[in-house]
Design an enzyme around this catalytic site. Structure first.
Site: not given
Lengths: 295, 385, 385, 295
Positions: A17-18, A20, A43, A97-98, A160, A210, A248
């Site tokens: 429901t958020g 994102q 919910k 989630t970050e 991407y 990276e 990051h």
């Protein structure tokens, strides 16, 4: 064939429901994923993007046979959401989630592992198998197309970008796994390579690494001893200074360790072709495939 | 990364019961002298600059004093220092102890094992990076088992400790483990850990708290220590923003793509001055905010490199145009844009309407940026000349 | 099994932050009255006998009082009770609360899952054994995950709680979980857990501490609550000793064999009065000590059943003979022995020298024991008649 | 064949310098077990029963390739000893120690399980395979002989008693597993049955249970659905009153659960022959084997 997900993957979106959660439920469905349920405590009984919302993951499993979860809940509650998924019998959780504290992620990782579940992420774009079609996460729908290249990456948009370039020369992907940019991830390069080694429908693997940590060096070691398919790699962050987190949480050179050079040297030592710039990658992939065909 | 000054680290150590020399912080020579004259700090004492950089001993940022006058002089000298670019604002005064041996111990994260790791070495008092691997004992600690007795015994044996010091090491390591977890630390380091008589005590304290865990530790919200003022603003706005030593600003979306953009710029002779990762957003206002922040860093030129996914190209273009309109003329900068991916055509059109051309090729756009920066720099030099 | 009286359980609950009515313990009617008159316990109040057995409400061991005189009378009445065989020595006085609903919650061990299990039911105030299974929510809690938010939410939903009470349930369950682990409990039970206004509070407290964990909890060493005096002595000597309601003492080695020996005795009409498991020992003194303890229970006859493994038959025989020699004539008892296994021949020989015959067949030896007990009982009756 | 241990099992005795550790090291060696090392912190470099003593399990693994451990250390230190064994790569630990708090054992069990190790016990006699020959623990050397009967038991001496009776009618054992008398055990009846189901050299299983818990009921359920070999059982404690611990920490009838009758009914419902008294067991085993041969 694909790794980790396929056309039978039945997804429950935790935190549907958020903003994102809702946006990407729609995108996943457009891609062709079976998003069978959402969960937001309190919910239950509502509907998001024509998807039933429940109060608990257990209900989503019991009523909709969900077998994978995609976690969008905020960082302070992410650990609990993952534990709920594992306890409900979910065996694959993509954690988008970050900013999850790594102390929490240590518990999440070892708990999931102890109970036979796998985490992708956190702070990751997720996983996409264009041929299934199925995706769990937030990878854009447009850059991929079915093919025989496996992709494993610590980054999102950079992947991407690179995959798009490879697509432009006419090649597609079997499965793309976005590992996430955190210092502790549920699935590492080595884990991803193990999966692709066993996948008969993957001919070559593109690694997008990276700076920070030694995941690429570990992968080089694995490739040298256990991996039989060609690998092409790109490492971002040669221009990054030490002791600065480059976006990051995991992208940081600490105490002289985790430089792009170290990773490149290790990978090249294991026979991996490493591109210096993103725009070199499509040609590299094409060259390596040509070499492989010649053998 | 919240790096704590030694005195803050020691406050944490004290909370978890780690043995320390008696000590207090002072912010002026007067305060330092009165700490000694009131007997709060025993004499002789050591006076240490509270800066984050290492190598204080050799750099004159640590001094000894055996009476009040020496304390005043040493305090005044250290408080006047600028140590490796950092102004000394605080000093820590501690009673001097008779050190028998200097050891090293720390807890940090092993990313590959996904486990905390306990490092011990008998070579204390020097930077651990300079100690050969075989002189460091590395023990991964499983969070479900906690720090086990056998691991503490092995650490004591490796350090060559016996008797009292060996006995006191166990509880100290338990406390260090509790601090590492309880404070959500990335690093807790004691270097040197000193053998003093029949026990071990922490002479220094290095504690780094994890940024992402500060929601559990509001007490560290005020600690900025290590960021530039602009980085601090960016952090509050939740924009990934790093200042570097060049002059070209880079705005991209995604940490990997932003890093790769820096790499390409460098390849063509550009010197990146700002790393700005827009992240994933669909709010033009957030994009505008990021641009205005970039302007404050006074870049010679800016390279915008967007690969639209979650973040759509038109959203970025809108935010950019809005921000440009708000900028006063003297704050403007040459901008080279490359926007690809989701809603690319709409974005390109918005930019074109504002007089900005998007160059789709990454290499070509990077070269254009480097040229623009050089031209601007030359023009500026021309003006000042 | 260290069963704690309600007031001790509530002391623990208080330590872990579980909401409770205001209350104090008294050991006399005077003390009770003064607690009320000093305002330490608000009026009206409830006065509860501090006994371990359940069903206090119906048994007259819980009373209400609305003034000091009623407190005195109720306290005196309850302190005079013998409740289900237990003398009431302490009473708990608590301010009466306005109960909206009575619920049930507990944490205990699920042996099959090898996990702690959280039980919740909306049917509070009655024994949980009488509540149908489908009205009890059972949630196993993994020690590595701890009590998760979703488990607390599910508990609240199952109990039909919303608003304030639902909100207060979470922290209460966290505290209960902390108490269960921190005190090494076998059981922490709140029955009833009462909804009072906008929160839930613990009206009763049942806490059982694990015997084997008392090395971590010396504070419970003094709590004997549930053992007979001889059982207490045995516990201090580390002998497994249980008093039963029959007259035949059984000494065997190993818990399983001792139980099986009771079973065989019962089969032939014997009534076991003491279960004594020698365990594994190779010390004749320890064996003698066990025999002397057995003598104190005044058995009509004793059946010694040893299968020698770690415990050798000759060791037991030696200990037995030593003990018998020390026993005054009036304390002696008919003894039937069956010793098999390790060093059997040596043991049989030692017994034979002391005039005791070992019967190798279990069935035959059990029958012999029952006959011996009956004969002794008949003789004793003859003497008293 | 045997289960869990065989002639290649290389045992390290944790707590070897204690009285029990020393005595049973000798007994294990007399039985034919390969006791390759002992561990007592601080006693490294000494020798017990001609067995080298080390300061840590890791040394025993590194130098003597120990692959199983037998733990005699006192209860307050048992958890740590097990964690040390697991961390050193030991995959089978027999915990003889009694009086370990079950809260500790919960951590031990789940930790071992998460890391792929197995615990037998605690408070157990251990495991013996007379044909290997190998034993880990304190089972007496004399009562067993090689054969085709598997034994799983919660008790010690009672098992020796029963096995001895079976031996007297001419039958021997493949492997005997003493599960231990505690409420939480590392290996349960169900776990033991799973092992014997897969063992081609076991024809019949003898279960020796007792009051307390529902391990026998769980076993009955497992036997009904998954176990194909005959099972004969004995349950001790019909004469035991409720709420009293009968010697074993786990032998207690609580809240009406865990009675001998409940266990007998469950097992008989699963087709298990349940002897009422120890002396009935040899005949029962003989009868069941005869019936099996007839089919």
């Amino acid at each position: 064939m694909t790794v980790l997900i396929d056309a039978d993957t039945r997804i429950v979106v935790q935190g549907i429901t958020g903003h994102q959660g809702t946006v990407h439920t729609r995108q996943m469905k457009l891609f062709g994923s079976k998003v069978v349920a959402g969960v937001t405590p309190g919910k239950g009984g509502t509907t998001v993007e024509e998807t039933p919302v429940y109060d608990s993951v257990q209900e989503a499993v019991d009523r909709k046979q969900a077998n994978a979860s995609c976690i969008f809940v905020p960082a302070p509650f992410a650990k609990d959401a993952l534990i709920e998924a594992v306890d409900a019998g979910i065996r694959l959780s993509v954690v988008v989630t970050e900013h999850i504290p790594f102390h929490d992620m240590l518990v999440m990782y070892h708990y999931a592992r102890a109970r036979g579940a796998r985490i992708i992420g956190p702070n990751c774009p997720g996983i996409a198998a264009p041929g299934a079609p199925s995706k769990v996460g937030i990878i854009p729908n447009v850059v991929f197309r079915p093919g025989r290249i496996g992709v494993i990456s610590r980054s999102g948009t950079l992947t991407y970008e690179i995959v798009n370039g490879i697509r432009e020369i006419g090649l597609g992907q079997s499965t793309c796994i976005g590992l996430g940019g955190d210092p502790v991830v549920g699935t590492s390069f080595v884990d991803g390579l193990e999966l692709f080694e066993k996948d008969p429908d993957t001919d070559l693997v593109v690694m997008v690494g990276e700076i920070g940590g030694t995941a690429e060096e570990d992968a080089a070691d694995y490739i040298r001893h256990h991996f039989t398919k060609p690998v092409v790699a790109y490492i971002a962050g040669r221009a990054a200074p030490p002791d600065k987190r480059m976006g990051h949480a995991g992208a940081i050179i600490t105490r002289g360790r985790g430089t792009a050079q170290s990773k490149q040297t290790a990978l090249e030592g294991a026979g991996v072709r490493v591109g210096r710039f993103p725009y070199e990658m499509p040609q590299l992939v094409a060259d390596v495939l040509k070499e492989k065909a010649r053998r | 990364m919240v790096k704590l000054a030694e005195w803050r680290g020691k406050e944490i150590f004290r909370k978890y019961g780690i043995a320390l020399p008696e000590g207090h912080v002072a912010r002026s020579a007067e305060e330092a002298t009165s700490l000694v004259s009131q007997g709060k700090v025993p004499l002789p004492c050591v006076i240490k600059a509270q800066v984050l950089a290492g190598g204080r001993g050799k750099g004159g940022a640590v001094r000894f004093a055996s009476n009040a006058e020496e304390v005043r002089a040493a305090a005044a000298a250290i408080l006047g220092l600028e140590f490796k670019g950092e102004k000394v604002k605080e000093i820590l005064l501690e009673g001097k102890v008779a050190i028998d041996r200097e050891l090293y111990v720390s807890l940090t994260l092993d990313r590959t094992l996904r486990l905390p790791i306990l490092l011990t070495s008998a070579k204390g008092g020097v930077e651990i990076e300079s100690v050969p691997d075989e002189q460091i004992l590395r023990q991964p600690i499983h969070p479900f088992a906690g720090l086990a007795q056998y691991e503490k015994r092995r650490a004591a044996a490796f350090l060559g400790l016996t008797g009292g010091p060996a006995k006191s090491l166990g509880p100290l390591l338990d406390s260090l483990w509790a601090a590492f977890n309880g404070e959500d630390a990335e690093l807790v380091e004691i270097n040197p850990l000193a053998v003093v008589g029949d026990r071990v005590i922490a002479l220094d304290a290095k504690v780094v708290i994890e940024d992402d865990a500060t929601f559990r530790h509001p007490e560290y919200a005020e600690v900025r220590d290590d960021r530039t003022p602009l980085e601090e603003v960016a952090r509050e706005k939740e924009i990934a923003f790093v200042q570097l030593d060049g002059n070209i600003g880079v705005i991209a979306n995604g940490a990997g793509l932003t890093m790769a953009t820096l790499d390409v710029l460098m390849q063509f002779g550009g010197r990146p001055g700002v790393f700005l990762d827009l992240g994933g957003t669909d709010d033009p206002a957030k994009v505008a905010e990021a641009f205005l922040l970039m302007a404050k860093a006074k870049p010679t030129a800016v390279f915008l490199n967007i690969f639209g996914g979650v973040t759509r190209c038109d959203t970025v273009a809108k935010g950019l145009v809005n921000a440009m309109e708000k900028l006063p003329a003297q704050d403007r900068f040459p901008l080279v844009a490359r926007i690809r991916g989701n809603n690319e055509n709409e974005g390109v059109e918005i930019l074109r309407a504002a007089g900005i051309t998007s160059i789709p090729d990454l290499k070509a756009s990077a070269e254009a940026t480097v040229r623009a920066a050089a031209a601007r720099a030359a023009a500026a030099q021309g003006r000042t000349a």
